[in-house]
Design a protein around this motif. Structure first.
Motif, short mmCIF file in Angstrom:
data_model
loop_
_atom_site.label_atom_id
_atom_site.label_comp_id
_atom_site.label_asym_id
_atom_site.label_seq_id
_atom_site.Cartn_x
_atom_site.Cartn_y
_atom_site.Cartn_z
N ARG A 72 7.76 -14.36 -2.33
CA ARG A 72 7.67 -12.87 -2.78
C ARG A 72 7.14 -12.02 -2.24
O ARG A 72 7.62 -10.98 -2.40
CB ARG A 72 6.02 -12.84 -4.57
CG ARG A 72 6.05 -11.62 -5.40
CD ARG A 72 5.73 -11.59 -6.75
NE ARG A 72 4.11 -12.99 -6.13
CZ ARG A 72 3.95 -13.64 -6.42
NH1 ARG A 72 5.16 -14.18 -7.23
NH2 ARG A 72 2.71 -14.35 -6.42
N THR A 73 6.10 -11.39 -1.67
CA THR A 73 5.18 -10.97 -0.71
C THR A 73 6.54 -10.85 0.93
O THR A 73 7.25 -9.42 0.38
CB THR A 73 4.55 -11.53 0.33
OG1 THR A 73 3.48 -12.06 -0.72
CG2 THR A 73 3.90 -10.52 1.07
N THR A 76 9.04 -8.20 -0.64
CA THR A 76 8.37 -6.78 -1.45
C THR A 76 9.43 -5.55 -0.28
O THR A 76 8.96 -6.62 1.04
CB THR A 76 7.08 -6.83 -1.04
OG1 THR A 76 6.52 -7.80 -2.46
CG2 THR A 76 6.90 -5.23 -2.11
N SER A 77 9.93 -5.38 -0.86
CA SER A 77 10.12 -3.64 0.27
C SER A 77 9.24 -3.80 1.56
O SER A 77 8.57 -2.93 1.21
CB SER A 77 11.09 -2.99 -0.51
OG SER A 77 11.20 -1.94 0.44
N PRO A 82 8.74 -0.75 -3.04
CA PRO A 82 9.40 -1.09 -4.55
C PRO A 82 8.68 -1.10 -6.19
O PRO A 82 7.59 -0.90 -6.19
CB PRO A 82 8.67 -2.89 -3.97
CG PRO A 82 7.20 -1.99 -3.58
CD PRO A 82 6.95 -1.26 -3.23
N LEU A 100 6.06 -1.86 -8.29
CA LEU A 100 6.35 -3.73 -8.74
C LEU A 100 4.70 -4.59 -8.50
O LEU A 100 3.73 -4.76 -8.96
CB LEU A 100 6.76 -4.19 -7.14
CG LEU A 100 6.43 -6.34 -6.96
CD1 LEU A 100 7.67 -6.73 -8.39
CD2 LEU A 100 7.60 -6.30 -6.26
#
Length: 132
Positions: A72-73, A76-77, A82, A100
């Motif tokens: 998930r990390t 993340t942009s 995000p 996010l």
């Protein structure tokens, strides 16, 4: 049991092949996530290492949680903010969105903590009739 619950190889095996840059980030993230999980356990008066010793299958759950948080990390942009929801208007010149992770950084979901047995159960009673 691994001190960090998972390795970069586990991330690649359970999620996907990582680029060299992602491997570098994952290597740095894994010990931070492991310490974060230990800290969450400490908050509810539990010792995650001891819990895993008493229930070895919890080791696989901890590995899965670490891999999920790393994935998930990494998704993340890091170049843009995000957003999980956005809306736009034309003539009113309006734009709104929901981030996010407000403030950025990694986060561990409540259901991931629950999988590890680290969610504190709350119990309460409402006395509707009073005491006689």
């Amino acid at each position: 049991m691994s001190e960090n619950f998972a390795t970069v190889e586990d991330v690649e095996l359970l999620w996907r092949k990582l680029t060299p840059e992602e491997k570098e980030r994952a290597t740095a993230l894994i010990p931070i996530i492991a310490d974060s999980l230990r800290n969450e356990a400490f908050k509810v008066n539990k010792n995650l290492g001891k819990m895993i010793q008493e229930n070895p299958s919890l080791s696989s759950v901890a590995k899965s949680v670490v891999v999920d948080v790393v994935a998930r990390t990494l998704l993340t942009s890091t170049t843009d903010e995000p957003m999980v929801q956005t809306s736009q208007s034309a003539l009113g010149y309006s734009f709104s969105g929901t981030y996010l992770v407000p403030g950025g950084g990694l986060f561990i979901k409540k259901n991931e903590l629950a999988r590890l047995g680290l969610r504190r159960q709350k119990m309460g009673v409402i006395d509707l009739y009073g005491n006689d």
